[in-house]
Design an enzyme around this catalytic site. Structure first.
Site, PDB file in Angstrom:
ATOM      1  CG  ASP A  99     -37.562 -81.771  54.069  1.00 52.58           C
ATOM      2  OD1 ASP A  99     -36.830 -82.780  53.980  1.00 52.58           O
ATOM      3  OD2 ASP A  99     -38.135 -81.432  55.117  1.00 52.58           O
ATOM      4  CG  ASP A 196     -37.225 -87.243  54.537  1.00 54.07           C
ATOM      5  OD1 ASP A 196     -37.631 -86.699  55.570  1.00 54.07           O
ATOM      6  OD2 ASP A 196     -37.689 -88.304  54.093  1.00 54.07           O
ATOM      7  CD  GLU A 275     -35.182 -87.400  59.326  1.00 53.69           C
ATOM      8  OE1 GLU A 275     -36.006 -87.570  60.220  1.00 53.69           O
ATOM      9  OE2 GLU A 275     -35.306 -87.896  58.195  1.00 53.69           O
ATOM     10  CG  HIS A 335     -41.619 -82.440  60.681  1.00 54.25           C
ATOM     11  ND1 HIS A 335     -40.239 -82.308  60.648  1.00 54.25           N
ATOM     12  CD2 HIS A 335     -41.915 -83.449  59.831  1.00 54.25           C
ATOM     13  CE1 HIS A 335     -39.743 -83.196  59.817  1.00 54.25           C
ATOM     14  NE2 HIS A 335     -40.735 -83.899  59.304  1.00 54.25           N
ATOM     15  CG  ASP A 336     -40.489 -86.376  61.896  1.00 54.60           C
ATOM     16  OD1 ASP A 336     -41.598 -86.339  61.333  1.00 54.60           O
ATOM     17  OD2 ASP A 336     -39.412 -86.451  61.269  1.00 54.60           O
TER      18      ASP A 336
HETATM   19  C1  GLC Z   1     -38.447 -88.122  57.727  1.00 50.78           C
HETATM   20  C2  GLC Z   1     -39.415 -86.992  57.941  1.00 50.78           C
HETATM   21  C3  GLC Z   1     -40.731 -87.564  58.353  1.00 50.78           C
HETATM   22  C4  GLC Z   1     -41.235 -88.451  57.251  1.00 50.78           C
HETATM   23  C5  GLC Z   1     -40.211 -89.519  56.897  1.00 50.78           C
HETATM   24  C6  GLC Z   1     -40.544 -90.186  55.582  1.00 50.78           C
HETATM   25  O1  GLC Z   1     -38.179 -88.802  58.892  1.00 50.78           O
HETATM   26  O2  GLC Z   1     -38.899 -86.093  58.884  1.00 50.78           O
HETATM   27  O3  GLC Z   1     -41.673 -86.563  58.629  1.00 50.78           O
HETATM   28  O4  GLC Z   1     -42.433 -89.047  57.636  1.00 50.78           O
HETATM   29  O5  GLC Z   1     -38.923 -88.983  56.740  1.00 50.78           O
HETATM   30  O6  GLC Z   1     -40.331 -89.302  54.525  1.00 50.78           O
END
Ligand code: GLC
Length: 571
Positions: A99, A196, A275, A335-336
């Protein structure tokens, strides 16, 4: 395989390190545990792992607030452990992508500590500093986006929590430092990165205020209250309007090209997956990101045949239109987000629906991403006490509700449990032993284990049960692996209006496969014998979630059982 790259043929599996496997028995996942579970992943049949952040972190955002980009969080092990993990994964032909959090660091990263120490230090301009808050921008996690730092008597900007200050990507030194970190892991042999929150990297240079008549807590409340489609639509528009000056701003394409050039310096087709669902970040199809996620597929309350068809009809032509044809990437969980089993269930047929949803991701054209635990049907777990909450954006909302909105603690807790991402991050359930076998019985796990590990939702019980979800995943992954059409074939929808089922072909030069997903509790009599690709041919069954005695069928008078997943080669 017709000139496909490894990341086009692979099935990815997301590991959330804190919750995957606890090798040293301290209640927190770690590399020792991950190494021990590589045989499990290999046996499951996945080909690549996306590792959520494993770097040292203050854990305000569970690892997404990094305080050292070139090291391993001590609770997960050491750099040597990481190297062992990578080597052992590669030895099993499992690729590993990391990541990469570009937008922000932890507020305890030495870069930020130096930057905030004075107005004239060497890193003074590495973050975004202003004398007074220039607008009403919000952080999407914890209220105002500008936070005061007494050391400089100035404010810094953060899109996420105040402990996650945004880097100033206009500063070439920031780029250089980050590309050095990127190279550090590529030099060790990692196969790429999941990027990310790329949309948040740049901000509107005019600093235009938003015009939504709410602040973040008001908006969160509006989200909870929205019940009708019209209300939901309005609230979604509010979200977009509130953050539109802090998202998707100019500069990103140039930056993605630069990063792509860095990873292209390396042999072995290292890859980037963003993402984001914006296909524009794939550039011409070969000069920015290799993949972006098909989030619109998952952004729905119910996965229906109409929704899937619409999604494919919108997305695939956009990818095809890139100068160098783009490749799709499908997922339903991470995970979100609420877990597949809970999120798309109807509380009556959840188990059957979960099977359909996984079959969907594994048979659509594109690279599938699975999220750890979905293969055993893990569900969301509602926390009951604020002291258990680790997702600080949830804790922030709880305290805002209780302190500023006068909500009773009990109600505030229920609402927090439903919105926090802790519910879908609980430890992996390995067995029916205490704590689901994640940690020793006398240890407190970092988040509680979902007690439904006792009801068969665990790896050990399912491994020995031929009709378990785990064995279903394994089987489906094998079928996919052996089918050229499922890996590289074109997508040809068959019935364009059916409400009960979704039927489509995957057609490659040497194989055509028919997939039928019956989303209804009805037995269906279908007839595909007139379809151009099927006419005059037979069906050789490759996979069925129902008990079928015969292995071949005629496409005429095809009976499909309630909620059946039916996959057959057209011969
Ligand atoms: C992305 C991640 C998330 C995180 C955010 C800030 O959306 O998937 O888990 O809280 O970025 O880094």
């Amino acid at each position: 395989m017709a000139n496909l790259k490894w990341w086009q043929t692979a099935v990815f599996y997301q590991i959330y390190p804190r919750s995957f496997a606890d090798g040293n028995g301290d209640g927190i996942g770690d590399f020792k545990g991950m190494i021990e579970k590589l045989d499990y992943l290999s046996d499951l049949g996945v080909h690549a792992v996306w590792l959520s952040p494993h770097f040292p972190s203050t854990n305000w955002d569970c690892g997404y607030d990094i305080s050292d980009y070139t090291n391993v969080a001590p609770e997960y092990g050491s750099l040597e452990d990481f190297k062992t993990f990578l080597g052992e994964a590669h030895a099993r032909n499992i690729r590993v992508i990391l990541d990469l959090v570009l937008n922000h660091t932890s507020d305890e990263h030495p870069w930020f500590l130096e930057s905030k120490s004075s107005r004239d230090n060497l890193k003074a301009d590495w973050y975004i500093w202003v004398d007074t808050p220039p607008n009403n921008w919000q952080s999407c996690f914890d209220g105002p986006a500008w936070t005061y730092a007494p050391e400089r008597d100035q404010y810094y900007y953060h899109y996420f929590m105040k402990q996650q200050p945004d880097l100033n990507w206009h500063n070439p030194e920031v780029k250089k430092a980050m590309w050095d970190a990127v190279r550090f892991w590529l030099d060790l042999g990692v196969d790429g990165y999941r990027l990310d929150a790329i949309g948040t990297i740049y901000e509107d240079p005019e600093l235009t205020p938003h015009t939504v008549p709410l602040d973040l807590s008001g908006l969160r409340q509006a989200v909870e209250m929205a019940k009708t489609p019209a209300q939901k639509k309005r609230v979604w528009k509010y979200w977009q309007d509130m953050f539109k000056h802090q998202w998707g701003q100019p500069g990103l394409h140039e930056l993605m090209k630069e990063l792509r050039a860095v990873i292209d310096e390396y042999k072995g087709d290292r890859m980037l997956v963003g993402e984001d669902d914006n296909i524009a970040y794939m550039g011409d199809g070969n000069d920015e990101l290799q993949l972006v996620f098909n989030f619109p597929l998952m952004l729905t309350e119910r996965i229906t045949p109409a929704h899937i068809r619409r999604n494919q009809k919108e997305r695939l032509p956009q990818l095809d239109a890139l100068p160098l044809r783009g490749w799709p990437c499908n997922t339903l969980g991470n995970h979100d987000n609420s877990r597949i089993h809970t999120r798309y269930g109807d509380k009556q047929h959840d188990a059957a629906l979960a099977r359909l949803h996984s079959a969907l991701v594994l048979t659509l054209r594109g690279t599938p991403f699975l999220y750890n635990g979905e293969e055993i049907g893990m569900t969301d777990y509602m926390l009951t006490d604020i002291s258990q909450v680790k997702d600080t954006m949830g804790a922030w909302y709880y305290h805002t509700m209780v302190t500023d909105m006068g909500v009773q603690p009990e109600e505030a807790m229920q609402r927090t449990a439903a919105m926090t991402r802790d519910k879908n991050r609980t430890p992996m359930q390995w067995s029916n032993h205490p704590h689901g076998g994640f940690s020793p019985p006398d240890v407190e796990t970092w988040l509680p284990v979902n007690p439904n590990y006792k009801d068969g939702i665990n790896v050990r019980d399912q491994r020995h049960n031929p009709s378990s979800l785990l064995n279903y995943y394994k089987h489906l992954l094998q079928v996919r692996k052996k089918s050229l059409a499922l890996i590289e074939g074109e997508y040809l929808p068959l019935d364009k209006t059916a409400r009960d089922y979704f039927a489509f072909l995957r057609k490659s030069e040497r194989q055509t496969v028919l997939v039928i997903l019956n989303f209804s509790d009805k037995k269906l009599e279908l007839d595909f014998s007139r379809s151009k690709e099927i006419k005059g041919r037979d069906l050789q069954i490759l996979f069925s979630s129902a008990e079928r005695l015969k292995t071949s069928k005629s496409p005429r008078g095809l009976t499909v059982n309630p909620f059946e997943v039916f996959i057959a080669e057209v011969r």
